[in-house]
Design a protein around this motif. Structure first.
Motif, PDB file in Angstrom:
ATOM      1  N   LEU A 120     -14.111   5.452  -1.707  1.00 60.90           N
ATOM      2  CA  LEU A 120     -12.902   5.118  -0.963  1.00 60.90           C
ATOM      3  C   LEU A 120     -12.114   4.114  -1.795  1.00 60.90           C
ATOM      4  N   THR A 121     -10.779   4.190  -1.716  1.00 63.21           N
ATOM      5  CA  THR A 121      -9.943   3.219  -2.418  1.00 63.21           C
ATOM      6  C   THR A 121      -9.049   2.500  -1.436  1.00 63.21           C
ATOM      7  N   LEU A 122      -9.065   1.183  -1.495  1.00 57.82           N
ATOM      8  CA  LEU A 122      -8.185   0.359  -0.685  1.00 57.82           C
ATOM      9  C   LEU A 122      -7.033  -0.128  -1.555  1.00 57.82           C
ATOM     10  N   SER A 123      -5.859  -0.218  -0.942  1.00 57.72           N
ATOM     11  CA  SER A 123      -4.683  -0.712  -1.660  1.00 57.72           C
ATOM     12  C   SER A 123      -4.012  -1.807  -0.847  1.00 57.72           C
ATOM     13  N   CYS A 124      -3.344  -2.693  -1.546  1.00 57.69           N
ATOM     14  CA  CYS A 124      -2.663  -3.821  -0.891  1.00 57.69           C
ATOM     15  C   CYS A 124      -1.450  -4.186  -1.730  1.00 57.69           C
ATOM     16  N   ALA A 125      -0.326  -4.398  -1.062  1.00 57.50           N
ATOM     17  CA  ALA A 125       0.880  -4.788  -1.769  1.00 57.50           C
ATOM     18  C   ALA A 125       1.557  -5.934  -1.042  1.00 57.50           C
ATOM     19  N   ALA A 126       2.103  -6.853  -1.818  1.00 57.26           N
ATOM     20  CA  ALA A 126       2.865  -7.948  -1.237  1.00 57.26           C
ATOM     21  C   ALA A 126       4.273  -7.472  -0.900  1.00 57.26           C
ATOM     22  N   SER A 127       4.839  -8.025   0.161  1.00 58.57           N
ATOM     23  CA  SER A 127       6.166  -7.594   0.610  1.00 58.57           C
ATOM     24  C   SER A 127       7.266  -8.038  -0.332  1.00 58.57           C
ATOM     25  N   ARG A 128       6.982  -8.999  -1.190  1.00 57.85           N
ATOM     26  CA  ARG A 128       7.933  -9.467  -2.182  1.00 57.85           C
ATOM     27  C   ARG A 128       7.323  -9.338  -3.565  1.00 57.85           C
ATOM     28  N   SER A 129       7.781  -8.363  -4.329  1.00 57.52           N
ATOM     29  CA  SER A 129       7.205  -8.133  -5.658  1.00 57.52           C
ATOM     30  C   SER A 129       7.613  -9.201  -6.652  1.00 57.52           C
ATOM     31  N   SER A 130       8.665  -9.971  -6.326  1.00 65.20           N
ATOM     32  CA  SER A 130       9.148 -10.967  -7.278  1.00 65.20           C
ATOM     33  C   SER A 130       8.364 -12.275  -7.216  1.00 65.20           C
ATOM     34  N   LEU A 131       7.559 -12.434  -6.187  1.00 62.90           N
ATOM     35  CA  LEU A 131       6.813 -13.682  -6.036  1.00 62.90           C
ATOM     36  C   LEU A 131       5.683 -13.739  -7.043  1.00 62.90           C
ATOM     37  N   SER A 132       5.485 -14.889  -7.647  1.00 67.92           N
ATOM     38  CA  SER A 132       4.398 -15.062  -8.603  1.00 67.92           C
ATOM     39  C   SER A 132       3.127 -15.439  -7.860  1.00 67.92           C
TER      40      SER A 132
ATOM     41  N   HIS B 124       4.222 -11.121   3.073  1.00 74.63           N
ATOM     42  CA  HIS B 124       3.159 -10.435   3.815  1.00 74.63           C
ATOM     43  C   HIS B 124       2.393  -9.540   2.858  1.00 74.63           C
ATOM     44  N   LEU B 125       1.122  -9.336   3.184  1.00 72.95           N
ATOM     45  CA  LEU B 125       0.289  -8.389   2.451  1.00 72.95           C
ATOM     46  C   LEU B 125       0.026  -7.198   3.348  1.00 72.95           C
ATOM     47  N   VAL B 126       0.276  -6.014   2.832  1.00 72.74           N
ATOM     48  CA  VAL B 126       0.106  -4.797   3.609  1.00 72.74           C
ATOM     49  C   VAL B 126      -0.983  -3.949   2.962  1.00 72.74           C
ATOM     50  N   GLU B 127      -2.007  -3.655   3.749  1.00 69.60           N
ATOM     51  CA  GLU B 127      -3.167  -2.912   3.258  1.00 69.60           C
ATOM     52  C   GLU B 127      -3.122  -1.459   3.714  1.00 69.60           C
ATOM     53  N   SER B 128      -3.806  -0.623   2.974  1.00 67.91           N
ATOM     54  CA  SER B 128      -3.974   0.769   3.366  1.00 67.91           C
ATOM     55  C   SER B 128      -5.234   1.318   2.714  1.00 67.91           C
ATOM     56  N   GLY B 129      -5.727   2.431   3.271  1.00 64.15           N
ATOM     57  CA  GLY B 129      -6.827   3.126   2.609  1.00 64.15           C
ATOM     58  C   GLY B 129      -8.169   3.063   3.288  1.00 64.15           C
ATOM     59  N   GLY B 130      -8.309   2.359   4.380  1.00 69.74           N
ATOM     60  CA  GLY B 130      -9.602   2.315   5.049  1.00 69.74           C
ATOM     61  C   GLY B 130      -9.910   3.635   5.736  1.00 69.74           C
ATOM     62  N   GLY B 131     -11.137   3.746   6.246  1.00 66.88           N
ATOM     63  CA  GLY B 131     -11.509   4.956   6.958  1.00 66.88           C
ATOM     64  C   GLY B 131     -13.007   5.112   7.061  1.00 66.88           C
ATOM     65  N   LEU B 132     -13.407   6.319   7.448  1.00 67.98           N
ATOM     66  CA  LEU B 132     -14.822   6.668   7.626  1.00 67.98           C
ATOM     67  C   LEU B 132     -15.272   7.518   6.441  1.00 67.98           C
ATOM     68  N   VAL B 133     -16.404   7.167   5.863  1.00 70.21           N
ATOM     69  CA  VAL B 133     -16.904   7.886   4.691  1.00 70.21           C
ATOM     70  C   VAL B 133     -18.419   7.955   4.774  1.00 70.21           C
TER      71      VAL B 133
ATOM     72  N   SER C  95      -5.811  -3.155  -5.900  1.00 74.74           N
ATOM     73  CA  SER C  95      -6.583  -2.046  -5.362  1.00 74.74           C
ATOM     74  C   SER C  95      -8.070  -2.316  -5.523  1.00 74.74           C
ATOM     75  N   LEU C  96      -8.843  -1.685  -4.665  1.00 75.18           N
ATOM     76  CA  LEU C  96     -10.295  -1.793  -4.737  1.00 75.18           C
ATOM     77  C   LEU C  96     -10.868  -0.386  -4.661  1.00 75.18           C
ATOM     78  N   GLN C  97     -11.425   0.075  -5.768  1.00 77.09           N
ATOM     79  CA  GLN C  97     -12.090   1.372  -5.805  1.00 77.09           C
ATOM     80  C   GLN C  97     -13.554   1.150  -5.472  1.00 77.09           C
ATOM     81  N   MET C  98     -13.997   1.812  -4.404  1.00 78.76           N
ATOM     82  CA  MET C  98     -15.363   1.641  -3.931  1.00 78.76           C
ATOM     83  C   MET C  98     -16.110   2.957  -4.085  1.00 78.76           C
ATOM     84  N   SER C  99     -17.251   2.910  -4.721  1.00 79.92           N
ATOM     85  CA  SER C  99     -18.064   4.111  -4.893  1.00 79.92           C
ATOM     86  C   SER C  99     -19.508   3.799  -4.505  1.00 79.92           C
TER      87      SER C  99
END
Length: 125
Positions: free
Chosen positions: A18-30, A3-12, A79-83
């Motif tokens: 704003l910076t968005l982040s996303c991590a896979a639930s299994r770090s060992s997967l290629s 699974h991919l889990v995102e965070s960081g959205g909002g109102l600006v 991650s996605l840094q948005m300016s």
């Protein structure tokens, strides 16, 4: 299953960052390319940016020079840094990753893509 889990959205406000982040639930997967797509109301989902495990990037013309994508291969995160955000950047942003056969391009193949649940980014004028 990964699974991919995102965070960081909002109102600006317009012009903000704003910076968005996303991590896979299994770090060992290629994973091959990872990236971000977005979908605004009434519009098709579009690529925002993608990055390979080797750091090769691709950006939509509309965000080039304003957004920066980065990746931590050890953590299978992106991650996605948005300016200089604009009201037209308002959309649901989705993290995606290519889990198919080894692939070196900054392209997420639809048939081997996995998706996050999406996070709302709203830019007020």
């Amino acid at each position: 299953q990964v699974h991919l889990v995102e965070s960081g959205g909002g109102l600006v406000p317009a012009g903000g960052s704003l910076t968005l982040s996303c991590a896979a639930s299994r770090s060992s997967l290629s994973l091959n390319a990872m990236g971000w797509y977005r979908q605004a109301p009434g519009k098709q989902r579009e690529l925002v940016a993608a990055i390979t495990s080797g750091g090769v990037t691709d950006y939509a013309d509309s965000v080039r020079d304003r957004f920066t994508i980065s990746r931590d291969n050890a953590k299978n995160s992106v991650s996605l840094q948005m300016s200089s955000l604009r009201p037209e950047d308002t959309a649901v942003y989705y993290c995606a990753a290519d889990t198919g056969e080894p692939w070196t391009l900054a392209v997420i193949r639809p048939w081997s893509a996995i998706w996050g649940q999406g996070t709302q980014v709203t830019v007020s004028s």
